[in-house]
Structure formats: structure tokens, C-alpha cells
Scaffold this motif. Structure first.
Motif: not given
Length: 111
Positions: A26-27, A36-38, A41-43, A47-48
Motif C-alpha cells: 500500500s506504500t 491498482s491492487l496495491r 492482496l495477501t502474499i 503469488a497466484m
């Protein structure tokens, strides 16, 4: 890579009819023109993400590895790190040629 260079690349991709997604924290500074998906998403979700797109354009980073694991085409932008040592075959690699003077940075810092 300076944000202005990413924005120029995104603008050119959009002009050619591509959709562009930006992921990261987010930063991270938002790249004008990218969806933007900043920070959303979780890690594991990040990754997917390459599994749901046609191709990934990224610096040598997490998304390079994620694209490889998802068997998604990738264009990887490299700074001083040698793509022949850390990159994956099957990905397109654009290697920066850094100055030989160690006091001159390969990539401008502070961006």
C-alpha cells in the motif's frame, strides 16, 4: 526504475490495447494508468495473480518468481543483478548495462 519510466511504459501498453495491473504494498507509489491492487492482496493471492493474466512485466522481484511458478510469460527488467544467474529460461530478460564506475549508480535511487 523511476516511476516516470513505469508510467511511460504503462501508457504505451494502454495505447496498444493492454490492460495493466499494479500490485505491491500500500506504500508503493501508484503508477498512473494502472489498475491498482496495491496493499489489497495477501502474499498467496499475489503469488497466484500471474496465473490470471496473459503476461507479466516486472522488475527482478517476487512477481518474476510468481510468473515462473504460474507458467505465465514474463518480461523481466534487470538492474545490476545478472539475469543469467538469477533469471528463468523461458522469460524475456532486459538487462541494464551499468557504468563500470562503482560511484555511479546503475539505477537512480530514491524512487
Amino acid at each position: 526504475m523511476p516511476i516516470e519510466m513505469w508510467e511511460e511504459l504503462v501508457g504505451r501498453m494502454i495505447d496498444e490495447g493492454f490492460g495493466v495491473i499494479q500490485a505491491g504494498t500500500s506504500t508503493s507509489r501508484q503508477i498512473r494508468g494502472a489498475y491498482s491492487l496495491r496493499g489489497i492482496l495477501t502474499i498467496p493471492e499475489a503469488a497466484m495473480l500471474p496465473g490470471y493474466v496473459d503476461a507479466v512485466v516486472t522488475s527482478a522481484s517476487f512477481f518474476m518468481h510468481a510468473a515462473h511458478l504460474c507458467d505465465t510469460a514474463a518480461v523481466v527488467l534487470w538492474g545490476p543483478t545478472d539475469h543469467r544467474q538469477y533469471g528463468y529460461s523461458g522469460q524475456a530478460h532486459l538487462q541494464a548495462h551499468c557504468p563500470t564506475d562503482q560511484n555511479v549508480p546503475c539505477i537512480r535511487s530514491g524512487r
